[in-house]
Design a protein around this motif. Structure first.
Motif, PDB file in Angstrom:
ATOM      1  N   ASN A  90      -2.853  -2.673  -4.795  1.00 15.36           N
ATOM      2  CA  ASN A  90      -3.861  -1.926  -4.040  1.00 15.36           C
ATOM      3  C   ASN A  90      -3.165  -0.969  -3.069  1.00 15.36           C
ATOM      4  O   ASN A  90      -1.945  -0.965  -2.937  1.00 15.36           O
ATOM      5  N   ILE A  91      -3.949  -0.187  -2.358  1.00 16.62           N
ATOM      6  CA  ILE A  91      -3.387   0.848  -1.486  1.00 16.62           C
ATOM      7  C   ILE A  91      -2.550   0.247  -0.361  1.00 16.62           C
ATOM      8  O   ILE A  91      -1.537   0.822   0.048  1.00 16.62           O
ATOM      9  N   ASP A  92      -2.925  -0.923   0.154  1.00 10.92           N
ATOM     10  CA  ASP A  92      -2.148  -1.559   1.223  1.00 10.92           C
ATOM     11  C   ASP A  92      -0.767  -1.988   0.731  1.00 10.92           C
ATOM     12  O   ASP A  92       0.219  -1.861   1.459  1.00 10.92           O
ATOM     13  N   ASP A  93      -0.687  -2.473  -0.495  1.00 13.16           N
ATOM     14  CA  ASP A  93       0.614  -2.835  -1.070  1.00 13.16           C
ATOM     15  C   ASP A  93       1.485  -1.592  -1.234  1.00 13.16           C
ATOM     16  O   ASP A  93       2.680  -1.615  -0.949  1.00 13.16           O
TER      17      ASP A  93
END
Length: 109
Positions: free
Chosen positions: A2-5
């Motif tokens: 995901n974008i946080d990763d």
């Protein structure tokens, strides 16, 4: 992923460069680095990230440290400053950073 990763991976790859750039501007201490990075949420980092990074940069001779007494009655602080080897490293990193940005911008076209 995901974008946080993805953001976490970007941060890991650029934090060292950013720390060196800040220390190059002026000698600084760890807590000041942490506070400055908080102004840039994608780069903000905690003590358990910054201090091990500083120890590694010291070990690799990219930075040096010295204790300075506080003018405000606070305990002495360990200030970090850039070494000649660190300046060369920053120069090489800057070339690669610019190459990366150039390639990404061309791909974004």
């Amino acid at each position: 992923m995901n974008i946080d990763d993805w953001k976490s991976q970007i941060k890991r790859g650029t934090l060292e460069f950013c720390i060196l750039l800040m220390i190059k501007k002026q000698p600084t201490y760890g807590y000041e680095l942490i506070n400055t990075l908080e102004n840039y949420p994608i780069l903000s980092a905690k003590e358990n990230t910054i201090y091990p990074l500083l120890r590694r940069l010291l070990k690799e001779d990219y930075i040096m440290s010295s204790w300075q007494e506080s003018t405000e009655g606070l305990p002495p602080r360990k200030y970090y400053s850039i070494t000649d080897k660190g300046l060369s490293y920053i120069s090489a990193m800057s070339v690669e950073w610019n190459n990366l940005l150039d390639a990404i911008n061309k791909l974004k076209g």
